[in-house]
Design a protein around this motif. Structure first.
Motif, mmCIF file in Angstrom:
data_model
loop_
_atom_site.group_PDB
_atom_site.id
_atom_site.type_symbol
_atom_site.label_atom_id
_atom_site.label_comp_id
_atom_site.label_asym_id
_atom_site.label_seq_id
_atom_site.Cartn_x
_atom_site.Cartn_y
_atom_site.Cartn_z
ATOM 1 N N SER A 134 -61.748 -4.741 -46.417
ATOM 2 C CA SER A 134 -60.449 -4.607 -47.066
ATOM 3 C C SER A 134 -60.223 -3.178 -47.527
ATOM 4 N N ASP A 135 -61.295 -2.545 -48.024
ATOM 5 C CA ASP A 135 -61.193 -1.180 -48.506
ATOM 6 C C ASP A 135 -60.858 -0.232 -47.362
ATOM 7 N N ASP A 136 -61.453 -0.510 -46.177
ATOM 8 C CA ASP A 136 -61.184 0.335 -45.018
ATOM 9 C C ASP A 136 -59.752 0.193 -44.537
ATOM 10 N N SER A 137 -59.254 -1.023 -44.517
ATOM 11 C CA SER A 137 -57.918 -1.269 -43.959
ATOM 12 C C SER A 137 -56.819 -0.929 -44.936
ATOM 13 N N GLY A 138 -57.139 -1.019 -46.229
ATOM 14 C CA GLY A 138 -56.133 -0.730 -47.234
ATOM 15 C C GLY A 138 -55.050 -1.774 -47.313
ATOM 16 N N GLU A 139 -55.284 -2.963 -46.768
ATOM 17 C CA GLU A 139 -54.257 -3.996 -46.733
ATOM 18 C C GLU A 139 -54.366 -4.916 -47.937
ATOM 19 N N SER A 140 -53.217 -5.431 -48.369
ATOM 20 C CA SER A 140 -53.202 -6.373 -49.477
ATOM 21 C C SER A 140 -53.662 -7.735 -48.997
ATOM 22 N N LEU A 141 -54.308 -8.474 -49.886
ATOM 23 C CA LEU A 141 -54.788 -9.802 -49.530
ATOM 24 C C LEU A 141 -53.867 -10.894 -50.057
ATOM 25 N N VAL A 142 -52.755 -10.505 -50.700
ATOM 26 C CA VAL A 142 -51.771 -11.471 -51.168
ATOM 27 C C VAL A 142 -50.396 -11.019 -50.704
ATOM 28 N N ASP A 143 -49.466 -11.984 -50.585
ATOM 29 C CA ASP A 143 -48.130 -11.603 -50.144
ATOM 30 C C ASP A 143 -47.335 -10.994 -51.289
ATOM 31 N N GLU A 144 -46.151 -10.438 -50.940
ATOM 32 C CA GLU A 144 -45.365 -9.698 -51.925
ATOM 33 C C GLU A 144 -44.926 -10.552 -53.101
ATOM 34 N N ASP A 145 -44.515 -11.785 -52.833
ATOM 35 C CA ASP A 145 -44.041 -12.666 -53.907
ATOM 36 C C ASP A 145 -45.149 -12.951 -54.919
ATOM 37 N N GLU A 146 -46.352 -13.256 -54.396
ATOM 38 C CA GLU A 146 -47.479 -13.560 -55.273
ATOM 39 C C GLU A 146 -47.882 -12.318 -56.073
ATOM 40 N N ALA A 147 -47.896 -11.156 -55.401
ATOM 41 C CA ALA A 147 -48.251 -9.917 -56.084
ATOM 42 C C ALA A 147 -47.241 -9.593 -57.188
ATOM 43 N N ALA A 148 -45.939 -9.819 -56.908
ATOM 44 C CA ALA A 148 -44.903 -9.548 -57.910
ATOM 45 C C ALA A 148 -45.054 -10.467 -59.117
ATOM 46 N N ALA A 149 -45.384 -11.757 -58.862
ATOM 47 C CA ALA A 149 -45.561 -12.717 -59.954
ATOM 48 C C ALA A 149 -46.742 -12.318 -60.838
ATOM 49 N N ILE A 150 -47.809 -11.843 -60.216
ATOM 50 C CA ILE A 150 -48.990 -11.409 -60.967
ATOM 51 C C ILE A 150 -48.667 -10.203 -61.843
ATOM 52 N N GLU A 151 -47.942 -9.243 -61.265
ATOM 53 C CA GLU A 151 -47.643 -8.008 -61.993
ATOM 54 C C GLU A 151 -46.655 -8.231 -63.142
#
Length: 321
Positions: free
Chosen positions: A147-164
């Motif tokens: 994950s660190d190499d790819s730099g990709e998020s492991l959650v979708d935008e909606d879930e990430a927004a709800a967390i933040e």
């Protein structure tokens, strides 16, 4: 019997709801404490998808139904590949990423083999559980590096927004409420399932492989179909692969940590080979569809039919028994 059925239905509904709130609260709390979004996605959100299986396994073992817990882990993996990925591919073809073929899928296959070796003596002991947990640490390290190499998020935008967007107070509230509801609903589900098993003369393993496994896989099914409909297909297939790894390395060790469990032979000779076969089938389908770059409806149909055939076999064996 009616009370047991109601307990199972209500338990499943509350279990799925509370797992979602627990993960949301835990992830938001971790963010407020300074954990990076990448680490939150890799640890709390990824492991959180296996929260229903984890709590059900712990409660089942404490209630003396260790084989229900083992059946839950194996059955959830079978359900995730055959039912969840099958339906997701039928809803919308799943784009295939090369990194899954390089690391995640081979890792899942290795983890599945390790799980089989721990059950080979028809016992799940404390040592077996420690070996699986050591595998979890190694798997987490490998996945984090990827994950660190790819730099990709492991959650979708909606879930990430709800967390933040969640405040510290609300994050802690949902964390605690989700945790309490997870424990209560797990207890209700396990009690109801074991009562039904006894009424029909069905083994705890069989209940774990069917009713409980399908019920606890509902979050993966909902998340994967929703991700596919939104066009986030990589998250859909990533959810399933990640959940299967955690089911074997974090959920299955639970019974052995509490007490040595005598494993039903059919778990080793029937269900484990089916899980391995479906994992291999997923790997083969990935390779065959590598040129087109998608796993389409035909592949989804094959996975779905494989799962339907497995369920049919289980019910035929039950009726003949």
């Amino acid at each position: 019997m009616i009370t047991a059925l109601v307990a199972v239905l209500i338990g499943l509904v509350v279990l799925v709801w509370s797992a979602d709130k627990f993960v949301l609260g835990a992830a938001a709390t971790a963010r407020r404490l300074g954990m990076s979004p990448l680490l939150v996605g890799l640890t709390i959100v990824s492991i959180g998808t296996s929260a229903p299986e984890l709590f059900v396994s712990a409660v089942a073992t404490l209630d003396g139904a260790g084989n229900l817990a083992i059946g839950n882990a194996l059955g959830s993996n079978i359900t995730n590949i055959g039912l969840v990925l099958g339906i997701t591919a039928l809803v919308s073809p799943i784009p295939l990423k090369k990194k899954l073929l390089r690391k995640e899928l081979p890792l899942l296959l290795l983890v599945s083999i390790l799980a089989g070796l721990t059950l080979a003596d028809l016992e799940l002991s404390y040592i077996d559980s420690i070996l699986l947990l050591a595998g979890l640490v190694a798997a987490m390290y490998i996945l984090f590096q990827e994950s660190d190499d790819s730099g990709e998020s492991l959650v979708d935008e909606d879930e990430a927004a709800a967390i933040e967007s969640l405040s510290t107070k609300m994050a802690v509230f949902w964390l605690l409420l989700g945790l309490v509801c997870l424990m209560i609903s797990s207890k209700a589900l396990v009690w109801g399932a074991t009562e039904i098993a006894r009424s029909f003369g069905i083994s705890d393993l069989m209940i774990g492989l069917t009713i409980v496994a399908i019920g606890t896989s509902l979050p993966e099914l909902a998340a994967s179909v929703a991700s596919a409909l939104k066009g986030h297909h990589d998250i859909a297939i990533g959810n399933v692969i990640g959940s299967n790894i955690f089911n074997l390395l974090a959920v299955m060790p639970v019974p052995g940590l509490i007490a040595t469990v005598a494993v039903e032979p059919m778990a080793l000779y029937r269900d484990l080979p089916v899980m391995l076969a479906l994992t291999l089938a997923l790997l083969v389908l990935f390779i065959l569809n590598r040129r087109s770059g998608v796993m389409g409806r035909f592949s989804g149909s094959l996975l779905g039919l494989g799962y339907l055939g497995y369920l049919t076999t289980l019910f035929m064996m039950t009726s003949n028994g």
